[in-house]
Scaffold this active site. Structure first.
Site, short mmCIF file in Angstrom:
data_model
loop_
_atom_site.label_atom_id
_atom_site.label_comp_id
_atom_site.label_asym_id
_atom_site.label_seq_id
_atom_site.Cartn_x
_atom_site.Cartn_y
_atom_site.Cartn_z
N GLU A 152 0.70 -1.29 -0.07
CA GLU A 152 -0.15 -0.02 0.02
C GLU A 152 0.90 1.24 0.04
O GLU A 152 0.21 2.21 0.22
CB GLU A 152 -0.88 -0.02 1.22
CG GLU A 152 -0.41 -0.09 2.48
CD GLU A 152 -1.38 0.19 3.70
OE1 GLU A 152 -1.91 0.94 3.75
OE2 GLU A 152 -1.69 -0.91 4.26
N HIS A 194 -2.89 -9.89 12.33
CA HIS A 194 -2.32 -8.47 11.66
C HIS A 194 -1.62 -7.75 12.86
O HIS A 194 -2.15 -7.54 13.84
CB HIS A 194 -3.13 -7.72 10.96
CG HIS A 194 -2.72 -6.46 10.38
ND1 HIS A 194 -1.49 -6.42 9.98
CD2 HIS A 194 -3.31 -5.28 10.85
CE1 HIS A 194 -1.32 -5.00 9.66
NE2 HIS A 194 -2.44 -4.49 10.30
N CYS A 229 -3.50 -3.36 4.47
CA CYS A 229 -2.51 -4.60 5.13
C CYS A 229 -3.12 -5.92 4.70
O CYS A 229 -2.29 -6.72 5.09
CB CYS A 229 -2.57 -4.72 6.60
SG CYS A 229 -1.80 -2.78 7.28
P1 HMG Z 1 -3.71 6.82 21.55
O1 HMG Z 1 -5.04 7.21 21.51
O2 HMG Z 1 -2.59 7.81 21.58
O3 HMG Z 1 -3.16 5.82 22.63
O4 HMG Z 1 -2.95 6.07 20.31
P2 HMG Z 1 -4.28 5.60 24.20
O5 HMG Z 1 -4.44 6.70 24.99
O6 HMG Z 1 -5.35 4.90 23.72
O7 HMG Z 1 -3.22 4.58 25.08
C1 HMG Z 1 -3.04 3.22 24.24
C2 HMG Z 1 -2.94 2.19 25.38
O8 HMG Z 1 -1.73 2.76 26.47
C3 HMG Z 1 -4.18 2.36 26.24
O9 HMG Z 1 -4.18 0.98 26.80
C4 HMG Z 1 -3.57 3.15 27.54
O10 HMG Z 1 -4.36 2.71 28.75
C5 HMG Z 1 -2.25 2.81 27.53
P3 HMG Z 1 -5.77 0.05 26.34
O11 HMG Z 1 -6.80 1.12 26.91
O12 HMG Z 1 -6.05 0.47 24.66
O13 HMG Z 1 -5.69 -0.98 26.89
N1 HMG Z 1 -1.36 3.67 28.30
C6 HMG Z 1 -0.36 3.36 29.21
N2 HMG Z 1 0.16 2.18 29.67
C7 HMG Z 1 0.94 2.00 30.42
N3 HMG Z 1 1.52 3.05 31.08
C8 HMG Z 1 1.19 4.43 30.52
C9 HMG Z 1 0.03 4.34 29.73
N4 HMG Z 1 -0.46 5.59 29.14
C10 HMG Z 1 -1.31 4.97 28.48
N5 HMG Z 1 1.68 5.25 31.21
C11 HMG Z 1 -3.83 4.33 18.67
C12 HMG Z 1 -3.53 4.55 20.26
C13 HMG Z 1 -4.24 2.82 18.41
C14 HMG Z 1 -5.22 5.19 18.38
C15 HMG Z 1 -2.89 4.99 17.81
O14 HMG Z 1 -1.74 4.40 17.91
C16 HMG Z 1 -3.04 5.14 16.27
O15 HMG Z 1 -3.80 5.92 15.88
N6 HMG Z 1 -2.37 3.91 15.43
C17 HMG Z 1 -2.65 3.90 14.22
C18 HMG Z 1 -3.99 2.97 13.82
C19 HMG Z 1 -3.79 1.56 14.15
O16 HMG Z 1 -2.74 1.09 14.36
N7 HMG Z 1 -4.89 1.08 14.20
C20 HMG Z 1 -4.90 -0.36 14.57
C21 HMG Z 1 -6.27 -1.23 13.95
S1 HMG Z 1 -6.34 -0.67 12.24
C22 HMG Z 1 -5.10 -1.70 11.53
O17 HMG Z 1 -4.57 -2.53 12.14
C23 HMG Z 1 -4.68 -1.75 10.13
C24 HMG Z 1 -3.45 -0.92 9.92
O18 HMG Z 1 -2.57 -1.44 9.79
C25 HMG Z 1 -3.61 -0.19 8.54
C26 HMG Z 1 -3.86 -0.86 7.18
O19 HMG Z 1 -4.63 -2.03 7.17
O20 HMG Z 1 -3.14 -0.71 5.93
C27 HMG Z 1 -3.24 0.44 10.86
#
Ligand code: HMG
Length: 388
Positions: free
Chosen positions: A79, A233, A111
């Site tokens: 991609e 994935h 992906c």
């Molecule tokens: P965010 O919103 O900044 O993070 O980004 P958050 O606030 O949700 O925190 C993440 C986790 O860290 C949470 O845990 C927090 O509690 C924890 P959860 O509630 O999820 O269990 N946390 C801590 N833990 C320990 N110590 C601390 C602490 N602080 C917080 N101090 C987000 C997260 C996934 C939204 C971001 O990384 C993002 O946008 N990523 C890109 C999108 C993505 O990867 N999506 C995954 C599904 S889609 C997919 O897989 C397809 C893809 O590969 C593309 C394709 O298909 O081509 C992306």
């Protein structure tokens, strides 16, 4: 006759940013990255690397071992396309000296397209069992600076040879599919970075998992407890943990948290230090499992969940072949990862901002990669590649 993965080899860049460095600059707790999303480092492509050079680097060890004669098709899943018309695979075809009668095509669906390639490759091999198909997945994951996705960047490529009576993993014919038109992650043609609704994307991922599993379960005689390990994935490794807990609960597996963790933990080692490599990531996870699991996996059943935003998802299964451990590239992979160079935050920004001309301008590219292939220049609207 069985069909499946006969060889598997991956490549990632020689540069990485430790997420501790990113956390310090952002004044964020490092544990948010190390524990919360389960990632420690992310690979950053060198200026003279792209999906073509990474793909050729991934496939080279495999070609050196099995030669090119039996490869009749190259499927290139990405991609991070470099051209709207010409397949990136055609450049790889030349760099690897594949046969002039080998067909080449590029496939896209976020992906997921490596999995589509594998299924199509299995069908081709079932029709002509003496032929082999080279499937390469290669991607660079990029998000905007200071966005939630920034810590989930990465890059990598994986090359797999699909053959009859494979030496690594037999792929079962039954599959479960799920498709829905959603905007969780996408990249319009005018953007170099993906747009993403992060939280929504994780919800759709989990919904697709349940839907694809349900479809698989209806088609297959296998149940959750028939699997010893699961490859998901891997946009970030916490996603696999959440997915596995969701699937176990959905199936009322009765397994304890530690047992569930044991079913996925060896798939995560490489990705934790590479980051998201989009199409390649689940298959780098499979390589991690085969190369790092201390128990002998012969005859173990592995469940695979492939997810591509937008979205298309697939659950399928495979069986590890006895003797698989003799045909891995473990030492090469582990040496490559150990030899990588850490970059400072400023060096990371330089790599991130390295000019990627989209306006047709001339560009000579400095030599930085430690791989065997590099992008040397863009001239007269043509990308020039060289073997080192
Ligand atoms: P965010 O919103 O900044 O993070 O980004 P958050 O606030 O949700 O925190 C993440 C986790 O860290 C949470 O845990 C927090 O509690 C924890 P959860 O509630 O999820 O269990 N946390 C801590 N833990 C320990 N110590 C601390 C602490 N602080 C917080 N101090 C987000 C997260 C996934 C939204 C971001 O990384 C993002 O946008 N990523 C890109 C999108 C993505 O990867 N999506 C995954 C599904 S889609 C997919 O897989 C397809 C893809 O590969 C593309 C394709 O298909 O081509 C992306």
């Amino acid at each position: 006759m069985s069909v499946g993965i006969d060889e598997i080899s991956f490549y990632t860049s020689n540069y990485y940013l430790d997420l501790r460095t990113l956390a310090e600059v952002q004044n964020t707790d490092t544990e948010k990255y190390y524990q919360g999303i389960g990632q420690e480092k992310m690979s950053m492509a060198a200026p003279d690397e792209d999906v073509v050079t990474m793909a050729a680097n991934a496939a080279l060890p495999l070609i050196e071992r099995v030669g090119t004669d039996s490869i009749t098709t190259l499927m290139f899943a990405t991609e991070t396309g470099i051209d709207q018309s010409k397949s990136a695979g055609v450049y790889v075809h030349r760099l690897l000296n594949l046969h002039e009668n080998c067909r080449v095509v590029e496939l896209k669906q976020a992906c997921y397209s490596a999995t589509a390639s594998i299924q199509m490759a299995c069908a081709l091999v079932a029709r002509q069992p003496d032929k082999k198909v080279l499937v390469i997945a290669s991607d660079i994951a990029r998000y905007d600076l200071d966005s939630p996705g920034e810590a989930t960047q990465g890059c990598g490529a994986v090359a797999m040879l699909i053959a009859a009576d494979p030496r690594l993993v037999e792929i079962d014919p039954e599959v479960g599919n799920y498709t829905e038109d959603v905007m969780d992650f996408w990249r319009p043609n005018y953007r170099t970075n993906a747009l993403v609704d992060g939280k929504y994307s994780t919800k759709i991922y989990l919904k697709s998992l349940k839907k694809a599993w349900q479809h698989f379960y209806e088609a297959s005689s296998l149940a959750f407890n028939d699997f010893s390990h699961f490859c998901y994935h891997l946009p970030f490794s916490r996603m696999a943990q959440k997915a596995h807990q969701t699937l176990a609960k959905f199936n009322k597996s009765g397994l304890a948290v530690e047992q569930l963790e044991q079913q996925i933990q060896d798939t995560l080692h490489y990705n934790k230090t590479i980051g998201n490599s989009y199409t390649a990531s689940m298959y780098i996870g499979l390589t991690s499992l085969l190369e790092n699991c201390t128990e002998n996996l012969a005859n173990s059943r592995i469940g695979f969940f492939s997810y591509g935003s937008g979205c298309v998802a697939e659950f399928f299964s495979g069986r590890v072949v006895a003797g698989y451990e003799q045909f891995l590239h473990r030492d090469k992979h582990q040496q490559m990862l150990a030899a990588r160079q850490e970059v400072s935050y400023d060096e990371y920004l330089d790599l991130y901002r390295y000019p990627d001309p989209r306006d047709g301008s001339e560009n000579t590219i400095e030599a930085k990669t430690s791989g065997r292939f590099r992008l040397t220049e863009i001239s007269n609207h043509k990308r020039e590649y060289a073997a080192i």
